[in-house]
Each structure stands twice: as C-alpha cells, then as structure tokens.
Scaffold this active site. Structure first.
Site, PDB file in Angstrom:
ATOM      1  N   HIS A 271       0.856  -1.196   0.000  1.00  0.00           N
ATOM      2  CA  HIS A 271       0.000   0.000   0.000  1.00  0.00           C
ATOM      3  C   HIS A 271       0.883   1.233   0.000  1.00  0.00           C
ATOM      4  CE1 HIS A 271      -3.194   2.809   1.129  1.00  0.00           C
ATOM      5  NE2 HIS A 271      -4.019   1.861   0.740  1.00  0.00           N
ATOM      6  N   ASP A 328      -7.983  -5.314  -0.212  1.00  0.00           N
ATOM      7  CA  ASP A 328      -8.442  -6.190  -1.298  1.00  0.00           C
ATOM      8  C   ASP A 328      -8.109  -7.657  -1.096  1.00  0.00           C
ATOM      9  OD1 ASP A 328      -7.575  -3.417  -3.225  1.00  0.00           O
ATOM     10  OD2 ASP A 328      -9.614  -4.198  -3.025  1.00  0.00           O
TER      11      ASP A 328
HETATM   12  C1  SDX Z   1      -6.147  -0.006  -3.045  1.00  0.00           C
HETATM   13  O1  SDX Z   1      -4.427   4.522  -2.085  1.00  0.00           O
HETATM   14  C2  SDX Z   1      -5.348   3.893  -1.498  1.00  0.00           C
HETATM   15  O2  SDX Z   1      -5.787   4.235  -0.421  1.00  0.00           O
HETATM   16  C3  SDX Z   1      -5.897   2.697  -2.246  1.00  0.00           C
HETATM   17  C4  SDX Z   1      -6.922   1.839  -1.513  1.00  0.00           C
HETATM   18  C5  SDX Z   1      -8.207   2.594  -1.266  1.00  0.00           C
HETATM   19  O3  SDX Z   1      -8.919   2.237  -0.302  1.00  0.00           O
HETATM   20  O4  SDX Z   1      -8.549   3.476  -2.101  1.00  0.00           O
HETATM   21  O5  SDX Z   1      -6.392   1.423  -0.271  1.00  0.00           O
HETATM   22  C6  SDX Z   1      -7.301   0.612  -2.322  1.00  0.00           C
HETATM   23  O6  SDX Z   1      -5.889   0.336  -4.161  1.00  0.00           O
HETATM   24  C7  SDX Z   1      -5.283  -0.990  -2.298  1.00  0.00           C
HETATM   25  C8  SDX Z   1      -4.074  -1.488  -3.156  1.00  0.00           C
HETATM   26  C9  SDX Z   1      -4.587  -2.607  -4.085  1.00  0.00           C
HETATM   27  N1  SDX Z   1      -3.509  -2.978  -5.038  1.00  0.00           N
HETATM   28  C10 SDX Z   1      -2.871  -4.166  -4.952  1.00  0.00           C
HETATM   29  O7  SDX Z   1      -3.046  -4.987  -4.045  1.00  0.00           O
HETATM   30  C11 SDX Z   1      -1.907  -4.415  -6.110  1.00  0.00           C
HETATM   31  C12 SDX Z   1      -0.607  -5.018  -5.572  1.00  0.00           C
HETATM   32  N2  SDX Z   1       0.065  -3.950  -4.807  1.00  0.00           N
HETATM   33  C13 SDX Z   1       1.099  -3.209  -5.483  1.00  0.00           C
HETATM   34  O8  SDX Z   1       0.967  -3.048  -6.867  1.00  0.00           O
HETATM   35  C14 SDX Z   1       1.576  -1.984  -4.707  1.00  0.00           C
HETATM   36  O9  SDX Z   1       1.833  -2.407  -3.434  1.00  0.00           O
HETATM   37  C15 SDX Z   1       0.686  -0.744  -4.660  1.00  0.00           C
HETATM   38  C16 SDX Z   1       0.317  -0.279  -6.011  1.00  0.00           C
HETATM   39  C17 SDX Z   1      -0.524  -0.981  -3.834  1.00  0.00           C
HETATM   40  C18 SDX Z   1       1.518   0.333  -3.951  1.00  0.00           C
HETATM   41  O10 SDX Z   1       2.578   0.593  -4.754  1.00  0.00           O
HETATM   42  P1  SDX Z   1       3.724   1.628  -4.333  1.00  0.00           P
HETATM   43  O11 SDX Z   1       3.425   2.314  -3.059  1.00  0.00           O
HETATM   44  O12 SDX Z   1       3.992   2.467  -5.540  1.00  0.00           O
HETATM   45  O13 SDX Z   1       4.897   0.690  -3.995  1.00  0.00           O
HETATM   46  P2  SDX Z   1       6.063   0.397  -4.992  1.00  0.00           P
HETATM   47  O14 SDX Z   1       5.491  -0.070  -6.287  1.00  0.00           O
HETATM   48  O15 SDX Z   1       6.990   1.560  -4.994  1.00  0.00           O
HETATM   49  O16 SDX Z   1       6.783  -0.866  -4.285  1.00  0.00           O
HETATM   50  C19 SDX Z   1       7.798  -0.683  -3.313  1.00  0.00           C
HETATM   51  C20 SDX Z   1       8.581  -1.995  -3.365  1.00  0.00           C
HETATM   52  C21 SDX Z   1       9.049  -2.352  -4.776  1.00  0.00           C
HETATM   53  O17 SDX Z   1      10.202  -3.147  -4.653  1.00  0.00           O
HETATM   54  P3  SDX Z   1      11.692  -2.393  -4.777  1.00  0.00           P
HETATM   55  O18 SDX Z   1      11.663  -1.656  -6.128  1.00  0.00           O
HETATM   56  O19 SDX Z   1      11.768  -1.465  -3.573  1.00  0.00           O
HETATM   57  O20 SDX Z   1      12.682  -3.537  -4.752  1.00  0.00           O
HETATM   58  O21 SDX Z   1       7.725  -3.071  -2.943  1.00  0.00           O
HETATM   59  C22 SDX Z   1       7.544  -3.973  -4.033  1.00  0.00           C
HETATM   60  C23 SDX Z   1       7.934  -3.229  -5.286  1.00  0.00           C
HETATM   61  O22 SDX Z   1       8.384  -4.136  -6.296  1.00  0.00           O
HETATM   62  N3  SDX Z   1       6.115  -4.314  -4.018  1.00  0.00           N
HETATM   63  C24 SDX Z   1       5.633  -5.538  -4.215  1.00  0.00           C
HETATM   64  C25 SDX Z   1       4.245  -5.430  -4.069  1.00  0.00           C
HETATM   65  N4  SDX Z   1       3.920  -4.165  -3.796  1.00  0.00           N
HETATM   66  C26 SDX Z   1       5.080  -3.470  -3.767  1.00  0.00           C
HETATM   67  N5  SDX Z   1       6.264  -6.714  -4.505  1.00  0.00           N
HETATM   68  C27 SDX Z   1       5.450  -7.787  -4.645  1.00  0.00           C
HETATM   69  N6  SDX Z   1       4.102  -7.770  -4.501  1.00  0.00           N
HETATM   70  C28 SDX Z   1       3.472  -6.607  -4.228  1.00  0.00           C
HETATM   71  N7  SDX Z   1       2.156  -6.579  -4.090  1.00  0.00           N
END
Ligand code: SDX
Length: 392
Positions: A271, A328
């Site tokens: 998140h 989710d």
């Molecule tokens: C919602 O904003 C809100 O409030 C949203 C929400 C709401 O109520 O409106 O809460 C609802 O959208 C919840 C999120 C649902 N999405 C998912 O579950 C999709 C999977 N999650 C990711 O795509 C990700 O965690 C996000 C999009 C939710 C957040 O992305 P960020 O904050 O941009 O994090 P990032 O992409 O910069 O990741 C940081 C690190 C990275 O690794 P490094 O580059 O540091 O090595 O964490 C890793 C990412 O690769 N990472 C994950 C991951 N999420 C982040 N690795 C594996 N699986 C994941 N799910």
C-alpha cells in the site's frame, strides 16, 4: 500534529488538498471517518449512516436518517431508456466499463445534475446518485446472469434493497439472508472512503473543472478499475484460484513476487500509505471466517489466502518493504461466498466508495477550490530550430 503531513503552500494547484473527511496514519494503521474509528463504525453503524456521516460530517439522528433514506427512495427510478444503453453492451463487457458509461449517461436523464453550486441542488444530485447507482449495479450483474432487470423495494433497508435487486430470482420468493446482508453492509462501510487515493483524487480533479458530480464519479469508476487499485480484489481471487489450480504451491508465487524479472505482484499486498497492517484487512479477514462459518461454506481459497499471508509476513523481502495485506486481499473471498461473480468485485468496491467520492466532491465544491492543475519538472529538449523534412 498526530502524524499530519505539512503541505507546501503551493499545494492548492497540485491535486493535493486539505480535507476534513478521512484521517489515515499509515505507520500506525489508523483509519477514521470524520474522527470515528473504522473499527467502531464497522461494528456499530450501518452503511447509510456512514454515508451520511462522510457526506455531511455528523452521524445522523433518527429523523435525519429517515429523511435521508426517504429522499433517496424518492429518486430510485432509473429512466427505462437507460436499459437501451445497457443493451448496447455485449454480455462479455466488464461491468466497471458498463457502470462508468451508465453513470455518465445519467446526466442526460437528469440535466439539472450537471454541475451545481447551491447546497440544495447539490443535495438533490447526491440523493439521486445514491438511489440510482445501486440500481445500475444490480442491472449490470443481472445482465451478465441473463436475469430480468428489476427495480428495488422501498419497504426495505438501503443495503437490504441492494441485496434484493442483485439476487432476487424471477418467480421465486426473495430469500432475505441476514448474514449476507450484514456482511455486505460491513464491506461497504470498510470501502466507503480512504482520503486522496487514485480514484478519489480523480473525482476531485474532474469535479474541480465543474464537470458535475455524475461525470466526476464516472471518471472515478474508471480510475478504480485498474488492477493496482480497486481492480486488485478481482486480481486477488484470480491469483488465489491460480495457486489452487497449481496444487496450492504458494512458495512458487512468493518467489515470482520477489523476482524482479517477473512482472507478477502478490495482489492484495502492499500500500502507498499503510506501512503496517491495513486496519480494514484485519476486520475483513475476521469477517471472512465468520461469514463462511455462518453460511456453512468450506472454501479452500480462504485457507490458501491465510497460508500466503503467513508466508509473506515471515518473508524478509516483504518485511523489508513493509508489504502487508490490504483491503483487497480478503474481500473477494466474502463476495464469492455471497454469490457475487468475480467480475463484479470491483463494482462492489465502487458501490462502497460512492459516498466517499460524493463527500470529497462536495467538500471540494463547497470550499470553492480552484481547478486542479498539477505542475511538472520539465526534462525534455532545450529550444532548437525547425529542420525541413528533406534535411532530416
Ligand atoms: C487499493 O491509495 C489507497 O488508499 C488505495 C486503496 C483505497 O482504499 O482506495 O487502499 C485501495 O488500491 C489498495 C491497493 C490494491 N492494489 C494491490 O493490491 C496491487 C498489488 N500492490 C502493489 O501493486 C503496490 O503495493 C501498490 C500499487 C498498492 C503500492 O505501490 P507503491 O506504493 O507504488 O509501492 P512500490 O510499487 O513503490 O513498491 C515498493 C517496493 C518495490 O520493490 P523495490 O523496487 O523497492 O525492490 O515493494 C515492491 C515493489 O516491487 N512491491 C511488491 C508489491 N507491492 C510493492 N512486490 C510484490 N508484490 C506486491 N504486491
């Protein structure tokens, strides 16, 4: 104070904003709607009360709640011509695309709901969409199932009516399942608002051009559709079903999630704001156990989800990146138990988020906020002279 961030004075034109609606503390895993904790609201309130609280700022007394519900009931008719628009979509159309279009089309049948500035006109638009959107949601689901499109029943509670519109079978008595209705009510509360997430920011910025509430909501629905945002609840179920089909090999999917050369992410994890447990995920996980138990459903997918969560919480890669289950991760397991098709999961998220989007749009319009106009850091070419095509 209390973990609030300080905004640069120029924030007004960047899409960030001041808001009095929802407070998040991502480090402590705190979520409050108008100062009330999500845990208390999920336990003690119902969805219509929470919608009123988010939109107008206070929990309604009995008279206010009754008037609000009756004003909504007055608007529950959807023009029959709207069915012709729905008919234009193939059955295979994703319901989020259908609903974004139908929500925008509603303006054509409610011209006075193009942008409004007086509070009384605003109130009319608000009760109109709170009445009509659930009808459209039920129609989208019933179209997919090949069921006749029906209207609601004004003698029922707000969420009870939604459940009936979605599930009433032709020529059969409606089976009023209290467990299912209570579970749906709680899920809608948990999704009702979440400060300036992607889809809410979309609603605010579209609304800031005075395009009107329905057009702003239509844009918000499209933003929520993405698998990185609300579309994640559908992606989580598809991921869990893939793991189940793969013999429940969670370790294989954990490895894929950590493999930088693999675009796969563990859906329902991580998140932008929560770097601790998403408080909603905790409540939904507990509710999933209760609902499946009460409905007498043994769902192997729930056990796979719990196994995956345990592994991720003990995995250094996930611990280092503070990746916890988000709203989710477990919600789809309950939707599935309630008989909601996977493709409708994100629509249920939109149904829950509707009052939050409305509250944020109303706040932005009543604050008289300027049109949103984010700026950029230019990193392109410096000025250069034109070159005629035969000299390039
Ligand atoms: C919602 O904003 C809100 O409030 C949203 C929400 C709401 O109520 O409106 O809460 C609802 O959208 C919840 C999120 C649902 N999405 C998912 O579950 C999709 C999977 N999650 C990711 O795509 C990700 O965690 C996000 C999009 C939710 C957040 O992305 P960020 O904050 O941009 O994090 P990032 O992409 O910069 O990741 C940081 C690190 C990275 O690794 P490094 O580059 O540091 O090595 O964490 C890793 C990412 O690769 N990472 C994950 C991951 N999420 C982040 N690795 C594996 N699986 C994941 N799910």
């Amino acid at each position: 104070t209390g973990g609030m961030i300080t905004l640069d004075p120029g924030y007004k034109n960047t899409g960030s904003c001041e808001s009095a609606i929802t407070f998040l503390d991502g480090e402590k895993g705190i979520l409050r709607y108008r100062g009330y904790s999500i845990e208390e609201l999920a336990e003690k309130a119902d969805f219509l009360e929470v919608a009123y609280l988010l939109i107008f700022g206070e929990l309604p007394n009995k008279e206010q709640l009754s008037k609000f519900h009756n004003d909504i009931r007055e608007e529950s008719h959807v023009d029959e011509e709207m069915k012709k628009i729905l008919d234009g979509f193939p059955k295979s159309a994703h319901p989020m695309g259908v609903l974004s279009s139908l929500t925008s089309a509603l303006v054509a049948f409610n011209p006075s709901s193009v942008d409004v500035s007086s509070e009384s006109e605003m109130y009319k638009s608000i009760v109109r969409i709170l009445a009509k959107f659930p009808v459209l949601v039920a129609w989208a689901m019933r179209k997919k199932k090949g069921l006749p499109l029906d209207y609601g029943d004004d003698t029922l509670g707000y969420v009870e009516n939604i459940h009936k519109m979605m599930f009433k079978r032709p020529n059969k008595e409606y089976n009023k399942n209290k467990i299912a209705i209570d579970a749906l009510d709680k899920l809608l509360i948990l999704h009702a608002d979440h400060e300036q997430n992607c889809s809410t920011s979309t609603v605010r910025i579209v609304g800031s051009s005075h395009a009107g509430l329905f057009a702003s909501l239509s844009a918000g629905i499209s933003a929520l559709w993405g698998p990185l945002h609300g579309g994640a609840n559908q992606a989580v179920l598809e991921m869990l079903e893939a793991i189940e089909a793969d013999g429940g090999d969670t370790k294989k999917y954990m490895a894929k999630a950590k493999d930088k050369s693999d675009p796969f992410r563990l859906m329902g994890f991580g998140h932008r704001v929560y770097k601790n447990f998403d408080p909603r995920a905790k409540i939904i996980k507990k509710s999933a156990d209760e609902v499946l138990g009460d409905l007498g459903i043994e769902d192997p997918i729930l056990e796979i989800a719990k196994g995956l969560e345990k592994e991720a919480l003990e995995d250094q890669y996930f611990v280092d990146r503070k990746l916890y289950p988000n709203v989710d991760f477990y919600s789809g397991i309950i939707y599935r138990a309630l008989g909601i098709p996977t493709e409708m999961f994100t629509v249920m998220f939109a149904l829950g988020r509707l009052p939050g989007w409305i509250a944020q749009w109303r706040e932005m319009r009543l604050n008289g906020e300027p049109i949103g106009r984010p700026r950029q850091v230019y990193i392109g070419e410096n000025h250069r002279p034109f070159v005629a095509v035969d000299l390039r």
